[in-house]
Scaffold this motif. Structure first.
Motif, PDB file in Angstrom:
ATOM      1  N   ALA A 125      39.192  77.416 -12.042  1.00 19.51           N
ATOM      2  CA  ALA A 125      40.465  77.079 -12.683  1.00 19.51           C
ATOM      3  C   ALA A 125      40.924  75.689 -12.282  1.00 19.51           C
ATOM      4  CB  ALA A 125      41.525  78.118 -12.307  1.00 19.51           C
ATOM      5  N   GLU A 126      40.791  75.352 -11.019  1.00 15.77           N
ATOM      6  CA  GLU A 126      41.227  74.026 -10.568  1.00 15.77           C
ATOM      7  C   GLU A 126      40.307  72.937 -11.094  1.00 15.77           C
ATOM      8  OE1 GLU A 126      41.724  74.193  -6.351  1.00 15.77           O
ATOM      9  OE2 GLU A 126      43.434  75.557  -6.459  1.00 15.77           O
ATOM     10  N   GLY A 127      39.025  73.241 -11.231  1.00 10.86           N
ATOM     11  CA  GLY A 127      38.119  72.265 -11.830  1.00 10.86           C
ATOM     12  C   GLY A 127      38.472  71.990 -13.282  1.00 10.86           C
ATOM     13  N   LEU A 128      38.794  73.045 -14.020  1.00  9.58           N
ATOM     14  CA  LEU A 128      39.211  72.871 -15.414  1.00  9.58           C
ATOM     15  C   LEU A 128      40.538  72.119 -15.497  1.00  9.58           C
ATOM     16  CD1 LEU A 128      38.322  76.401 -16.820  1.00  9.58           C
ATOM     17  CD2 LEU A 128      37.315  74.240 -17.574  1.00  9.58           C
ATOM     18  N   ALA A 129      41.428  72.376 -14.534  1.00 13.61           N
ATOM     19  CA  ALA A 129      42.752  71.755 -14.573  1.00 13.61           C
ATOM     20  C   ALA A 129      42.685  70.236 -14.438  1.00 13.61           C
ATOM     21  CB  ALA A 129      43.622  72.344 -13.462  1.00 13.61           C
ATOM     22  N   LYS A 130      41.648  69.738 -13.810  1.00 10.26           N
ATOM     23  CA  LYS A 130      41.516  68.285 -13.644  1.00 10.26           C
ATOM     24  C   LYS A 130      41.130  67.589 -14.938  1.00 10.26           C
ATOM     25  CE  LYS A 130      39.919  68.994  -8.897  1.00 10.26           C
ATOM     26  NZ  LYS A 130      38.731  68.932  -8.006  1.00 10.26           N
ATOM     27  N   ARG A 131      40.638  68.332 -15.910  1.00 13.77           N
ATOM     28  CA  ARG A 131      40.196  67.725 -17.160  1.00 13.77           C
ATOM     29  C   ARG A 131      41.396  67.376 -18.035  1.00 13.77           C
ATOM     30  NH1 ARG A 131      34.636  68.969 -18.829  1.00 13.77           N
ATOM     31  NH2 ARG A 131      35.410  68.588 -20.931  1.00 13.77           N
ATOM     32  N   PRO A 132      41.372  66.231 -18.700  1.00 10.97           N
ATOM     33  CA  PRO A 132      42.504  65.856 -19.563  1.00 10.97           C
ATOM     34  C   PRO A 132      42.575  66.658 -20.854  1.00 10.97           C
ATOM     35  CG  PRO A 132      40.749  64.224 -19.724  1.00 10.97           C
ATOM     36  CD  PRO A 132      40.356  65.171 -18.626  1.00 10.97           C
ATOM     37  N   ASP A 133      41.508  67.403 -21.179  1.00 12.77           N
ATOM     38  CA  ASP A 133      41.479  68.150 -22.440  1.00 12.77           C
ATOM     39  C   ASP A 133      41.802  69.629 -22.243  1.00 12.77           C
ATOM     40  OD1 ASP A 133      39.174  68.656 -21.036  1.00 12.77           O
ATOM     41  OD2 ASP A 133      37.837  68.596 -22.759  1.00 12.77           O
ATOM     42  N   THR A 134      42.475  69.985 -21.131  1.00 12.47           N
ATOM     43  CA  THR A 134      42.850  71.375 -20.887  1.00 12.47           C
ATOM     44  C   THR A 134      44.349  71.493 -20.630  1.00 12.47           C
ATOM     45  OG1 THR A 134      42.472  71.228 -18.486  1.00 12.47           O
ATOM     46  CG2 THR A 134      40.611  71.923 -19.873  1.00 12.47           C
ATOM     47  N   ALA A 135      44.884  72.684 -20.854  1.00  4.64           N
ATOM     48  CA  ALA A 135      46.295  72.978 -20.579  1.00  4.64           C
ATOM     49  C   ALA A 135      46.447  74.488 -20.446  1.00  4.64           C
ATOM     50  CB  ALA A 135      47.197  72.443 -21.688  1.00  4.64           C
ATOM     51  N   TRP A 136      47.595  74.911 -19.917  1.00  2.37           N
ATOM     52  CA  TRP A 136      47.953  76.325 -19.833  1.00  2.37           C
ATOM     53  C   TRP A 136      46.834  77.152 -19.214  1.00  2.37           C
ATOM     54  CZ3 TRP A 136      52.894  76.812 -20.282  1.00  2.37           C
ATOM     55  CH2 TRP A 136      53.619  75.920 -21.094  1.00  2.37           C
ATOM     56  N   ILE A 137      46.516  76.830 -17.976  1.00  4.76           N
ATOM     57  CA  ILE A 137      45.462  77.521 -17.250  1.00  4.76           C
ATOM     58  C   ILE A 137      46.093  78.511 -16.279  1.00  4.76           C
ATOM     59  CG2 ILE A 137      43.533  77.239 -15.646  1.00  4.76           C
ATOM     60  CD1 ILE A 137      43.151  74.437 -16.790  1.00  4.76           C
ATOM     61  N   GLY A 138      45.568  79.736 -16.283  1.00  8.09           N
ATOM     62  CA  GLY A 138      46.086  80.747 -15.382  1.00  8.09           C
ATOM     63  C   GLY A 138      44.989  81.647 -14.861  1.00  8.09           C
ATOM     64  N   LEU A 139      45.215  82.191 -13.672  1.00 11.09           N
ATOM     65  CA  LEU A 139      44.344  83.217 -13.116  1.00 11.09           C
ATOM     66  C   LEU A 139      44.900  84.570 -13.520  1.00 11.09           C
ATOM     67  CD1 LEU A 139      43.811  81.844  -9.492  1.00 11.09           C
ATOM     68  CD2 LEU A 139      42.152  81.834 -11.345  1.00 11.09           C
ATOM     69  N   ALA A 140      44.036  85.458 -13.984  1.00 15.72           N
ATOM     70  CA  ALA A 140      44.487  86.765 -14.461  1.00 15.72           C
ATOM     71  C   ALA A 140      43.500  87.833 -14.012  1.00 15.72           C
ATOM     72  CB  ALA A 140      44.616  86.755 -15.983  1.00 15.72           C
ATOM     73  N   SER A 141      43.789  89.069 -14.403  1.00 11.89           N
ATOM     74  CA  SER A 141      42.905  90.213 -14.131  1.00 11.89           C
ATOM     75  C   SER A 141      42.554  90.313 -12.648  1.00 11.89           C
ATOM     76  CB  SER A 141      41.628  90.106 -14.980  1.00 11.89           C
ATOM     77  OG  SER A 141      41.943  90.037 -16.353  1.00 11.89           O
ATOM     78  N   GLY A 142      43.587  90.231 -11.810  1.00 15.27           N
ATOM     79  CA  GLY A 142      43.363  90.358 -10.374  1.00 15.27           C
ATOM     80  C   GLY A 142      42.589  89.208  -9.772  1.00 15.27           C
ATOM     81  N   GLY A 143      42.574  88.060 -10.456  1.00 17.21           N
ATOM     82  CA  GLY A 143      41.866  86.904  -9.940  1.00 17.21           C
ATOM     83  C   GLY A 143      40.423  86.821 -10.354  1.00 17.21           C
ATOM     84  N   THR A 144      40.009  87.628 -11.333  1.00 14.96           N
ATOM     85  CA  THR A 144      38.615  87.585 -11.796  1.00 14.96           C
ATOM     86  C   THR A 144      38.479  86.950 -13.176  1.00 14.96           C
ATOM     87  OG1 THR A 144      38.767  89.783 -12.794  1.00 14.96           O
ATOM     88  CG2 THR A 144      38.065  89.661 -10.487  1.00 14.96           C
TER      89      THR A 144
END
Length: 324
Positions: free
Chosen positions: A83-102
């Protein structure tokens, strides 16, 4: 709407910025009946304590660009890093961890087919900890984007709304971002309230040229100024994605109804196993249950709902790497 941390003036300031993120503090202060210094002080506090950021966003729908919602099923010890790797990309938004972190939920806004292919066909499939990828293309936005969530609440009076609301974009003309616009847009993606002298320095254009081009980008709908903040400060700490399956004949009517619900911050028709994706916010689990069983559950045409509450939100529009 009630907040245990911020008062009515703070909420009015948030609502004013949601209407016009570049509105001068002097105009906001005059409409709200306080001093410029008070608005500036409240703004700084909201940034420091409420996660407030004002940024420019490219409207993929107006620009004719694809948007995707990704559901990534991950090994439990790797979801946060992915999730944090994706968050660094300029082409991503609205990132969340779900399903108990899986599970990682992520919206992508690739600006070119190459970016899309690089992520979906390149990097993610080669990540060993990603066990399953489900990609849902967004087809039609019912709510979200330039439409702000606070607008659903009576934070501002009708007179205040009229005084603060900018002119509606001209959606009949072409929306495009030319290559020479990129320095301007990139600067505003970092700070949507950057001053015209600051924008002049980063673009090398005259101040009058910057003003004209920014006005043109906003008027066409290619770019809009958005705000992000922690919904917790408004008393809504719980958020999640709802994957709604509606009967095909009811798809549009269900989407339009969802757009009016207070709990809905974003709703879009989507391709995939479900045909509507919703970002919903609630005060607590009881509030989420009440919405699922009453507000959403009573909509005619809804056949199935899958709910994935966020364990933690990693990125909204911007991302700051967490300190360890």
């Amino acid at each position: 709407m009630k907040s245990h941390t911020f008062d009515e003036l703070d909420l009015q300031l948030l609502a004013a910025l949601e209407l016009d993120g570049r509105a001068p503090f002097s105009r906001i202060a005059a409409v709200l009946g306080v001093s410029d210094q008070t608005i500036a002080r409240r703004y700084r506090r909201l940034c420091a304590e409420g996660g407030l950021r004002v940024v420019a966003v490219r409207d993929a729908q107006r620009l004719g660009q694809d948007q995707w919602m990704l559901r990534l099923r991950c090994a439990p010890d790797s979801a946060e890093a992915i999730a944090e790797g994706l968050a660094k990309r300029p082409d991503t938004a609205w990132i969340g961890l779900a399903s108990g972190g899986t599970e990682v939920l992520c919206m992508t806004r690739p600006r070119s087919p190459g970016e899309h292919d690089d992520l979906l066909l390149g990097k993610l499939p080669r990540t060993p900890s990603v066990m399953e990828i489900r990609a849902h293309q967004l087809l039609h936005r019912f709510f979200g984007g330039p439409q702000g969530w606070l607008g659903k609440f009576t934070v501002l009076t009708d007179d205040q709304l009229a005084a603060l609301r900018p002119e509606a974009p001209d959606s009949t003309g072409p929306a495009r971002i030319d290559p020479e616009d990129e320095p301007l847009v990139i600067a505003l993606e970092r700070d949507g309230r950057a001053t015209y002298p600051e924008l002049q320095r980063v673009t090398g254009r005259s101040e009058s040229a910057v003003k004209r081009r920014l006005a043109g980008l906003i008027a066409s709908g290619a770019v809009y100024i958005d705000v992000e903040y922690h919904s917790e400060i408004l008393g809504y700490p719980l958020a999640g994605c709802l994957w709604v399956t509606a009967a095909p004949a009811a798809l549009h009517s269900v989407g339009q109804a969802l757009a009016t619900h207070d709990e809905v911050a974003f709703a879009s028709a989507t391709a995939g196993s479900s045909n509507i994706v919703v970002t919903a916010v609630a005060r607590d689990t009881a509030g989420l249950y009440a919405y699922l069983s009453e507000g959403l559950g009573r909509l005619e045409g809804v056949q199935h709902v899958e709910t994935t509450p966020f364990l933690r939100r990693v990125k909204q529009l911007t991302y700051t790497r967490p300190t360890r």
